[in-house]
Design an enzyme around this catalytic site. Structure first.
Site, PDB file in Angstrom:
ATOM      1  CG  ASP A   1     -47.303 -23.137 -47.249  1.00 32.07           C
ATOM      2  OD1 ASP A   1     -46.982 -24.283 -47.631  1.00 32.07           O
ATOM      3  OD2 ASP A   1     -48.486 -22.728 -47.183  1.00 32.07           O
TER       4      ASP A   1
ATOM      5  CG  ASP B   1     -43.565 -26.479 -47.861  1.00 37.47           C
ATOM      6  OD1 ASP B   1     -42.683 -25.778 -48.396  1.00 37.47           O
ATOM      7  OD2 ASP B   1     -44.761 -26.419 -48.189  1.00 37.47           O
TER       8      ASP B   1
ATOM      9  CG  ASP C   1     -34.672 -30.244 -27.953  1.00 34.03           C
ATOM     10  OD1 ASP C   1     -34.882 -29.046 -28.129  1.00 34.03           O
ATOM     11  OD2 ASP C   1     -35.405 -30.984 -27.245  1.00 34.03           O
TER      12      ASP C   1
ATOM     13  CD  GLU D   1     -32.784 -26.248 -25.620  1.00 36.01           C
ATOM     14  OE1 GLU D   1     -33.657 -25.388 -25.426  1.00 36.01           O
ATOM     15  OE2 GLU D   1     -33.023 -27.467 -25.548  1.00 36.01           O
TER      16      GLU D   1
HETATM   17  C1  GLC Z   1     -36.205 -27.560 -26.506  1.00 33.69           C
HETATM   18  C2  GLC Z   1     -36.820 -26.803 -27.655  1.00 33.69           C
HETATM   19  C3  GLC Z   1     -38.196 -26.362 -27.269  1.00 33.69           C
HETATM   20  C4  GLC Z   1     -39.007 -27.582 -26.931  1.00 33.69           C
HETATM   21  C5  GLC Z   1     -38.340 -28.377 -25.835  1.00 33.69           C
HETATM   22  C6  GLC Z   1     -38.980 -29.725 -25.651  1.00 33.69           C
HETATM   23  O1  GLC Z   1     -35.971 -26.774 -25.415  1.00 33.69           O
HETATM   24  O2  GLC Z   1     -35.999 -25.728 -27.992  1.00 33.69           O
HETATM   25  O3  GLC Z   1     -38.816 -25.661 -28.322  1.00 33.69           O
HETATM   26  O4  GLC Z   1     -40.299 -27.212 -26.525  1.00 33.69           O
HETATM   27  O5  GLC Z   1     -36.990 -28.651 -26.160  1.00 33.69           O
HETATM   28  O6  GLC Z   1     -38.635 -30.570 -26.701  1.00 33.69           O
END
Ligand code: GLC
Length: 601
Positions: free
Chosen positions: A46, A54, A225, A285
């Site tokens: 930060d 940030d 994600d 992910e």
């Molecule tokens: C993914 C992210 C997680 C988030 C979820 C919803 O799994 O890694 O942190 O809460 O998506 O967006």
């Protein structure tokens, strides 16, 4: 001197000469040689004093990352957001949240990274937006809104009866009723995170444009994600209900109709085409339960999918024994695609705590680093792993920031423990902020921090730095063939990595006792006695040769001269079925048709 024993040796003799050497990839495939590093932006540095990290803070720490040897940083979402899910609820995909800075700061970050040979990868939340995103506001304003079909709106089955029995991963029904327009909208995560409708081509176009927009700003790619949630069953069929309830008190169910639909892969392949046109890398992910499932994310029928799907299969193991590691490595070696090795992220409790024994903390931190940094593939580190930062759950309910943690208090403290401020020095707030940190600084920050560890040759930090440097100059470690050197050893994982004439031996003691370092191949003995240790947790040995023993959770990495040709016979390699032990936090219901692979937070 070393012990090179074992009668069964000839059979087990490692066919170093025949070890598969995979081709290193085209020059543009920089990500195959890279070490990735995830930065949880709120927690790194930060500069403003507001207590949250940030972009300017990250810029101020780039020299550290360069010195560590990081090639790419994955930034958790820093787009404008109400921060209900700390940025994973985006209200504008093409700007920076003032909490973290401005687009100018972002451009400066990219420039400063480039100067240091570091690439920037953004975390793109494709599946949903914030309920404060103008698209959703327009969508919920009226049934006739042009944006209505950007989200998933449906009538209930009846009064107070949602369209399906689907549950949110974050508890309760996945449907929220909207009184103004008399329909339900769908959200796999919080109700403030409505799912986008990926069957709508306009949504796809917008997201592709967003990728390209950031690509033009200099990002090297995206961590995508929640890609397993993009599509849902259009008929909204109920999920099969399983016995028992989950941690939220919801019925357990098999997420057959709203998670991991095969059609998702079609979208990933489309995104890959865009990525290839624009020179972007796609990390996904993806929590998988088998190597075949992981394979499917790389593409099928000649059509490419993700570059780097993170299966998290090793990270899902509850314990890491030599056999478990061997099994995963052998399976990954069968993959037609570039492996990803990672043990932690912002959703999982920190690996060193999960695999810790309460005694050998630093040694285990080094073992984990050795695992991900000595195998063929791309390692992704999570910030602070290189210091041995452990999980630090909040001690008081008032310190909990993750809404999931507040819901689960005190039994399931969830994700705050893995997101505490980066530990830079022994000063107030560990050098992370001049203000009050958004999460408490762990008690060990005075001793476990960058400043202290930098000066200690035996620190976790220096082990990571040296190993990353070794990896950088070693094609064998990055992309060489793999050969198990003692498949029957229950305690030590001992393997060779070979590339051309280069051969590296890695031995990792995964037990709490001192163990003999044996190589089950007598033909290797002469070569082993001339091995040159490049990195050892017990300190640099004098003279050539391998140590006879490895201390508890000890690691040794040695350059190993090639044996005389013709002396080795091929040995068996182990390809056992990988088995994933799901649910580190116990919230993931098993499913009869497919083992459950829901993330375990
Ligand atoms: C993914 C992210 C997680 C988030 C979820 C919803 O799994 O890694 O942190 O809460 O998506 O967006």
């Amino acid at each position: 001197m070393p012990a090179f024993l074992s009668a069964a040796a000839v059979l087990l003799a490692c066919s170093i000469l025949s070890a598969r050497v995979k081709t290193p990839g085209t020059p543009s495939e920089w990500w195959k040689k890279a070490v990735f590093y995830e930065i949880y932006v709120r927690s790194f540095q930060d500069m403003e004093g507001g207590g949250t990290g940030d972009l300017a803070g990250i810029i101020s720490r780039l020299d550290y990352l360069q010195d560590l040897g990081v090639d790419a940083i994955w930034l958790t979402p820093c787009f404008p957001s109400p921060q209900v899910d700390f940025g994973y609820d985006i209200s504008d995909f093409r700007a920076i949240d003032p909490l973290y800075g401005t687009l100018r700061d972002f451009d400066r970050l990219v420039r400063e990274c480039r100067r240091r040979g570091i690439r920037v990868v953004l975390d793109l939340v494709l599946n949903h937006t914030s309920d404060q995103h103008p698209w959703f506001k327009a969508s919920r304003a009226s049934r006739r809104s042009p944006k209505r079909d950007w989200y998933i709106w449906r009538d209930g089955k009846g009064e107070a009866d949602p369209p399906s029995n689907w549950c949110s991963l974050f508890g309760g029904s996945a449907w929220t009723f909207d009184h103004a327009t008399g329909q339900y909208y769908y959200h796999y995560f919080y109700q403030q995170q409505p799912d986008l409708n990926w069957r709508n081509p306009a949504v796809r176009r917008e997201m592709v444009d967003t990728m390209r927009w950031w690509g033009r700003r200099g990002v090297a790619g995206f961590r995508l994600d929640a890609v397993d949630n993009l599509l849902e069953d259009p008929a909204l069929r109920d999920n099969p209900v399983l016995p028992g309830k989950n941690a939220f008190g919801d019925p357990n169910m098999e997420t057959r109709h709203n998670y991991k639909l095969k059609e998702n892969h079609g979208i990933l392949r489309q995104l890959r085409q865009v990525a290839d046109q624009d020179g972007l890398v796609l990390v996904g992910e993806t929590y998988t339960t088998s190597i075949d499932e992981l394979q499917s994310y790389y593409g099928t029928n000649g059509r490419k999918g993700l570059h780097l799907p993170t299966g998290y299969m090793l990270a899902m193991e509850k314990t890491l024994t030599a056999d478990i590691c061997r099994r995963h490595i052998a399976e990954m070696e069968t993959l037609r695609g570039w492996p990803v090795w990672t043990l932690g992220n912002h959703d999982l409790p920190r690996a060193v705590t999960r695999y810790g024994d309460g005694v050998h903390h630093d040694a285990i931190a080094k073992v984990l680093g050795a695992l991900v940094l000595t195998l063929r593939g791309t390692p992704i580190l999570y910030y602070g792993e290189e210091l041995g930062m452990g999980n630090n759950d909040p001690r008081r309910k008032e310190d909990v920031r993750d809404s999931l943690g507040a819901l689960g208090w005190p039994n399931a403290k969830r994700r705050d423990g893995a997101r505490t401020p980066m530990q830079w020095d022994a000063g107030p707030a560990a050098g992370f902020t001049h203000g009050t940190p958004w999460l408490p600084v762990p008690a060990d920050a005075g001793l476990r921090n960058v400043e202290v560890e930098r000066k200690d040759p035996g620190s976790v930090l220096n082990f990571y730095r040296r190993l990353i440097a070794l990896r950088r100059e070693s094609p064998a470690l990055r992309e060489g063939g793999y050969q198990d050197l003692n498949p029957a050893d229950p305690h030590l994982l001992t393997f060779a990595r070979t590339h051309g004439d280069e051969r590296v031996l890695v031995a990792i003691n995964l037990s709490a006792e001192t163990r003999k370092l044996t190589v089950a191949a007598p033909a290797l003995a002469p070569a082993a006695s001339r091995a040159k240790v490049r990195l050892a947790t017990a300190g640099d040995p004098e003279g050539p040769g391998l140590p006879e023993t490895l201390e508890p959770y000890g690691v040794v990495v040695a350059a190993f001269p090639q044996p005389e040709r013709g002396k080795l016979v091929p040995g068996p390699t182990q390809y056992e079925d990988a088995r994933r032990i799901a649910g580190i936090l116990g919230g993931c219901p098993p499913s009869p048709s497919a083992p459950s692979a829901c993330p375990s937070w």
